[in-house]
Design an enzyme around this catalytic site. Structure first.
Site, PDB file in Angstrom:
ATOM      1  N   ASN A  17      11.577   1.816  31.564  1.00 37.83           N
ATOM      2  CA  ASN A  17      12.313   1.416  30.366  1.00 37.83           C
ATOM      3  C   ASN A  17      11.943   2.396  29.256  1.00 37.83           C
ATOM      4  O   ASN A  17      10.841   2.339  28.722  1.00 37.83           O
ATOM      5  CB  ASN A  17      11.915  -0.021  29.992  1.00 37.83           C
ATOM      6  CG  ASN A  17      12.516  -0.469  28.675  1.00 37.83           C
ATOM      7  OD1 ASN A  17      13.374   0.216  28.108  1.00 37.83           O
ATOM      8  ND2 ASN A  17      12.060  -1.613  28.177  1.00 37.83           N
ATOM      9  N   LYS A  19      13.105   2.538  26.350  1.00 40.26           N
ATOM     10  CA  LYS A  19      13.241   1.950  25.005  1.00 40.26           C
ATOM     11  C   LYS A  19      14.010   2.922  24.099  1.00 40.26           C
ATOM     12  O   LYS A  19      14.918   3.597  24.570  1.00 40.26           O
ATOM     13  CB  LYS A  19      11.862   1.567  24.457  1.00 40.26           C
ATOM     14  CG  LYS A  19      11.069   0.723  25.481  1.00 40.26           C
ATOM     15  CD  LYS A  19       9.831   0.109  24.946  1.00 40.26           C
ATOM     16  CE  LYS A  19       9.167  -0.722  26.039  1.00 40.26           C
ATOM     17  NZ  LYS A  19       8.001  -1.464  25.579  1.00 40.26           N
ATOM     18  N   HIS A 104      14.465  -8.562  27.149  1.00 38.36           N
ATOM     19  CA  HIS A 104      13.166  -7.925  26.898  1.00 38.36           C
ATOM     20  C   HIS A 104      12.543  -8.563  25.655  1.00 38.36           C
ATOM     21  O   HIS A 104      13.248  -8.922  24.717  1.00 38.36           O
ATOM     22  CB  HIS A 104      13.353  -6.417  26.693  1.00 38.36           C
ATOM     23  CG  HIS A 104      12.039  -5.692  26.697  1.00 38.36           C
ATOM     24  ND1 HIS A 104      11.204  -5.672  25.600  1.00 38.36           N
ATOM     25  CD2 HIS A 104      11.401  -4.999  27.668  1.00 38.36           C
ATOM     26  CE1 HIS A 104      10.116  -4.986  25.910  1.00 38.36           C
ATOM     27  NE2 HIS A 104      10.204  -4.564  27.156  1.00 38.36           N
ATOM     28  N   GLU A 106      11.090  -7.366  23.206  1.00 41.52           N
ATOM     29  CA  GLU A 106      11.412  -6.687  21.941  1.00 41.52           C
ATOM     30  C   GLU A 106      12.779  -7.128  21.417  1.00 41.52           C
ATOM     31  O   GLU A 106      12.993  -7.218  20.215  1.00 41.52           O
ATOM     32  CB  GLU A 106      11.330  -5.165  22.140  1.00 41.52           C
ATOM     33  CG  GLU A 106       9.871  -4.725  22.246  1.00 41.52           C
ATOM     34  CD  GLU A 106       9.619  -3.508  23.108  1.00 41.52           C
ATOM     35  OE1 GLU A 106      10.569  -2.762  23.411  1.00 41.52           O
ATOM     36  OE2 GLU A 106       8.448  -3.309  23.494  1.00 41.52           O
ATOM     37  N   GLU A 174       6.423  -9.736  31.812  1.00 42.16           N
ATOM     38  CA  GLU A 174       5.771  -8.812  30.883  1.00 42.16           C
ATOM     39  C   GLU A 174       5.060  -9.603  29.791  1.00 42.16           C
ATOM     40  O   GLU A 174       5.704 -10.040  28.810  1.00 42.16           O
ATOM     41  CB  GLU A 174       6.811  -7.895  30.222  1.00 42.16           C
ATOM     42  CG  GLU A 174       7.581  -7.030  31.192  1.00 42.16           C
ATOM     43  CD  GLU A 174       8.165  -5.793  30.494  1.00 42.16           C
ATOM     44  OE1 GLU A 174       7.833  -4.686  30.908  1.00 42.16           O
ATOM     45  OE2 GLU A 174       8.926  -5.955  29.532  1.00 42.16           O
ATOM     46  N   GLY A 180       2.431  -1.959  25.604  1.00 41.22           N
ATOM     47  CA  GLY A 180       2.068  -0.865  24.702  1.00 41.22           C
ATOM     48  C   GLY A 180       0.676  -0.949  24.123  1.00 41.22           C
ATOM     49  O   GLY A 180       0.358  -0.242  23.174  1.00 41.22           O
ATOM     50  N   SER A 219       1.719  -2.046  30.069  1.00 45.73           N
ATOM     51  CA  SER A 219       0.629  -1.068  30.210  1.00 45.73           C
ATOM     52  C   SER A 219       0.358  -0.657  31.659  1.00 45.73           C
ATOM     53  O   SER A 219      -0.801  -0.450  32.034  1.00 45.73           O
ATOM     54  CB  SER A 219      -0.654  -1.579  29.545  1.00 45.73           C
ATOM     55  OG  SER A 219      -0.450  -1.707  28.149  1.00 45.73           O
TER      56      SER A 219
END
Ligand code: 13P
Length: 259
Positions: A17, A19, A104, A106, A174, A180, A219
């Site tokens: 991904n 992003k 996702h 985010e 996730e 991250g 990660s």
């Protein structure tokens, strides 16, 4: 730690991904990934790249005829219409995509997407002939409160429409706090979560639920891929930062090269 025999498990999927990262010069990384895959660098794993929408068509062209498939990072729930700035699943399909990531964390945070929104997008993906990669995962506060299994169960229940087959759906677990940050859950925590997700999928989708690929994301790096991918019911990875370069992405895919 070595990965258990993959033969009884679905074909693993290692999805990248990107992003909101990637410009035309990034396409040289895609070419390098293709060469590495053709040299056997991913074993029997399927690789998928989900670049920003601006690069979907170019990446699909570069990967055509290889074991690398392409996906979008989001889609609108409708097939077309007056929705300025949005992209439909059909448009992604038209550009050569196979997958689309929906829900996702985010997007759940930045765009206030609810489980119902995610389910509607997953349905749109299915109608367009795309495979939906539905993302779920708990926040740090929820894990601290010991609520991770309940939170993810609730997200799954609300985000996965009925009657999906294993070929139409991928689930990505996730944990938000692992994205991250360089932090990852213990392999035991991943095993517990993936076993719980598998149980819920079977309950919801019957036999088809047993074949749905469940990815771990958060990660994932070349240094921890073998350990994470060796956990039961981990059928691949959803990779953010480390999918941007061929060196790191293939380092992760390599966890399957010898399996
Ligand atoms: P990182 O691999 O950068 O932690 O991102 C994970 C992710 O959000 C993939 O969708």
């Amino acid at each position: 730690m070595t990965i258990p025999s993959q033969t009884a498990r679905p074909r693993p999927l290692v999805a990248g991904n990107w992003k909101m990262n990637g410009l035309k010069p990034s396409l040289k990384e895609v070419s390098a990934m293709r060469s590495a895959v053709e040299a056997g660098g991913a074993g029997r794993a399927e690789l998928a790249l989900c670049p920003p929408a601006t690069l979907v068509m170019a990446v699909a062209e570069l990967c055509r005829g290889s074991a690398i498939t392409v996906g979008g990072q989001d889609c609108h729930a409708k097939a077309s219409g007056a929705h300025t700035g949005d992209i439909s699943a059909q448009m992604l399909k038209d550009c050569g995509a196979t997958y689309v990531i929906v829900g996702h964390s985010e997007r759940r945070t930045d765009h206030k997407e609810t489980d119902a929104d995610v389910a509607a997008k997953a349905l749109a993906a299915k109608s367009a002939g795309l495979v939906a990669i539905i993302c779920v995962g708990e926040t740090e506060a929820e894990r601290r409160a010991g609520q991770e299994l309940t939170v993810v169960a609730r997200q799954l229940e609300g985000s996965i429409p009925a009657d999906f087959t294993s070929a139409e759906l991928v689930v990505a677990y996730e944990p938000v706090w692992a994205i991250g940050t360089g932090l990852t859950p213990t392999t035991q925590d991943v095993a517990n979560m993936h076993a719980s997700i598998r149980g819920l999928l079977v309950k919801k989708l019957g036999e088809e639920g047993a074949g749905v690929r469940i990815l771990y994301g958060g990660s994932v790096k070349p240094g921890n891929a073998v350990e994470l991918m060796g956990v039961p019911d981990v059928d691949g990875a959803l990779v953010g930062g480390a999918s941007l370069t061929a060196k790191d992405f293939m380092g992760i895919a390599g966890a399957y090269a010898t399996a």
